[in-house]
Motif scaffolding. Structure first.
Motif, mmCIF file in Angstrom:
data_model
loop_
_atom_site.group_PDB
_atom_site.id
_atom_site.type_symbol
_atom_site.label_atom_id
_atom_site.label_comp_id
_atom_site.label_asym_id
_atom_site.label_seq_id
_atom_site.Cartn_x
_atom_site.Cartn_y
_atom_site.Cartn_z
ATOM 1 N N ALA A 84 49.200 33.076 39.742
ATOM 2 C CA ALA A 84 50.181 33.179 38.649
ATOM 3 C C ALA A 84 51.466 33.827 39.161
ATOM 4 C CB ALA A 84 49.601 33.984 37.488
ATOM 5 N N LEU A 124 53.464 35.430 35.691
ATOM 6 C CA LEU A 124 52.647 36.638 35.599
ATOM 7 C C LEU A 124 52.690 37.242 34.195
ATOM 8 C CD1 LEU A 124 50.913 38.119 37.668
ATOM 9 C CD2 LEU A 124 52.898 39.498 38.258
ATOM 10 N N SER A 142 39.019 41.212 35.840
ATOM 11 C CA SER A 142 39.667 39.911 35.735
ATOM 12 C C SER A 142 39.781 39.291 37.128
ATOM 13 C CB SER A 142 41.020 40.052 35.039
ATOM 14 O OG SER A 142 41.743 41.132 35.579
ATOM 15 N N GLU A 153 49.553 36.843 32.368
ATOM 16 C CA GLU A 153 48.307 37.383 32.920
ATOM 17 C C GLU A 153 48.012 38.768 32.350
ATOM 18 O OE1 GLU A 153 46.158 35.976 35.652
ATOM 19 O OE2 GLU A 153 47.159 34.357 34.572
ATOM 20 N N HIS A 189 45.350 35.910 39.310
ATOM 21 C CA HIS A 189 46.538 36.775 39.215
ATOM 22 C C HIS A 189 47.526 36.441 40.345
ATOM 23 C CE1 HIS A 189 44.644 38.990 36.097
ATOM 24 N NE2 HIS A 189 43.981 39.880 36.821
#
Ligand code: AMP
Ligand code: GLY
Length: 434
Positions: A313, A319, A305, A322, A310
């Motif tokens: 976020a 988060l 990913s 995510e 990340h």
């Protein structure tokens, strides 16, 4: 979007390399970077020192940097995130106050005790006589630690009273670690298996990265002095689903909540160095306010990913939405070091064989790469790549099994050479022996 990665080690090469594959990123700058970040496509070195916060800030403003990712602990403890935030810039990492979790072992130990998070029993001392007389009344081995940052070298596992006293005297009287050693922590020696548990935190939510294990000792069989890390692999077999739950419930969640109670909104990578005892209980050895080096290298090879998404976020406090996606294949990294490391070593030696990469376009859609020579202490001089540090290269590879990853990482390492290059031949032995 433009990303700036701060630092010059193997960790930063891996973070910058991964950031380049982000769907939102156009350009990745690395300050100051190394010869690896200078030669990878899509990465560009900027000659600003990682500790020079004001120059980094000016660069970030002038180049419209949308996200800065900080690799090493030094600038975090010195307040880089505080300065960038004051100027309205997104900088991924904890504030100086939050970074005390790594910056001061006394702060970390007191925090663990206050929040009933399992750790080794300990006492802190500023007075050398108090520390020495305490050593007269306890059992051995014990662990003696300099309070402040000492690049992984401020920890002595003392088997005897004599060794412990020498370590205390070195730190408190001889001032071997400067201010970092003006307080020492003496703690209980813990037995078990050591694990690196690294997460992304947004102040409240926690996104665990893949687990990993690091070989900190310089020589084969985990013997010899402590280093920054001589090799690492991911995942750590000892962290099964149940252990993962235990670590989250007993360590990570109470840590993030405990910090919130102190008014600290912890954003960034949070690394708990854990000892998993025979009793199945994880105990915190240390916290780091950054990613591990060399753990980053195998972990980034497995991350499918988007690292940059990340981090963004986390900065925005979302988060919880995510999800980190991992390559099922294990990855392993071997550190190629300079002769003499972790003691003194020469720099400026010409390195050959660095253009090797294992490519397998069918198996990894994001990069097509199953092996990579991440650079650490390297530099470019008159068209040559030269050594510029103790840990020079981390040869990292994915494999269908840990054994295959190990074979591939060593095969890749063999192509590289310079005068005095050496590495441990047994990275991964504990996991392979399970
Ligand atoms: P630290 O910088 O505190 O993580 O210490 C460096 C290394 O020393 C750790 O990664 C462990 O391998 C070892 N160590 C630190 N504290 C202890 C302890 N209480 N018991 C056993 N080993 C320890
Ligand atoms: N490899 C251990 C560390 O980064 O602290």
């Amino acid at each position: 979007m433009n990303v700036l990665v701060v630092g010059s080690g193997g960790r930063e090469h891996a973070l910058a390399w991964k950031s380049r594959y982000s769907e939102v990123v156009d350009q990745v700058f690395v300050a100051p970077g190394n010869a690896g970040t200078a030669s990878d496509e899509g990465l560009k070195n900027i000659s600003i020192n990682a500790e020079d916060i004001e120059s980094l800030l000016e660069f970030a403003k002038n180049e419209s940097i949308d996200l800065t990712i900080v690799g090493p602990e030094g600038p975090l403890v010195a307040g880089i995130v505080d300065r960038f935030s004051e100027e309205g810039l997104k900088c991924f990492g904890p504030t100086a106050r939050a970074a005390q979790l790594e910056g001061s072992k006394t702060f970390a130990k007191d925090f663990l005790a206050d929040n009933q998070i399992p750790t080794a029993a300990y006492r802190s001392f500023v007075d050398v006589h108090d520390a020495l007389s305490y050593l007269d009344g306890i059992e051995f081995p014990v662990v003696v630690k300099a309070d402040g940052l000492a690049a992984g070298k401020g920890v002595v596992i003392a088997e005897t009273r004599h060794e412990a006293k020498k370590a205390v005297e070195d730190m408190l009287s001889s001032n071997r670690f400067g201010d970092a050693g003006s307080t020492v922590v003496i703690e209980e020696f813990l037995e078990g298996e050591e694990v690196s548990y690294i997460c992304i935190v947004d102040g409240e939510n926690i996104l665990p990265m893949a687990t990993s294990q690091d070989h900190k000792a310089a020589y084969e069989g985990d013997m010899g002095p402590n280093t920054g890390g001589m090799g690492a692999y991911s995942p750590a077999a000892v962290v099964d689903e149940r252990m993962h739950q235990v670590i989250m419930e007993q360590v990570m969640i109470p840590t993030v909540q405990g910090l919130r109670k102190m008014g600290i909104h912890y954003v960034g990578f949070l690394y708990a160095g854990l000892m998993i005892g025979k009793d199945g209980c994880p105990r915190v050895l240390e916290f780091n306010c950054r990613f591990g080096d060399p753990e980053t290298q195998p972990i980034m090879m497995r991350l499918k990913s988007d690292l940059v998404l990340h981090c963004l976020a986390a900065i925005d406090g979302r988060l919880n939405r995510e999800k980190a996606v991992w390559d099922d294949r294990p990855a392993l990294g071997v550190v190629l070091a300079s002769e003499g490391y972790p003691g003194s070593y020469k720099k400026g030696l010409v390195i050959s064989g660095l253009d090797t990469q294992l490519s397998n376009s069918s198996s990894d859609e994001s990069s097509g790469i199953t092996g990579k020579l991440f650079h650490a202490g390297t530099d470019v001089q008159s068209g040559n790549i030269i050594t510029a540090g103790g840990r020079v290269i981390c040869s990292t590879a994915l494999g269908g099994s840990l054994l295959e990853a190990q074979k591939a990482a060593y095969a890749l390492a063999e192509s590289v050479s310079w005068d005095g290059c050496w590495y441990r031949r047994d990275i991964g032995f504990k996991a392979l022996g399970r």
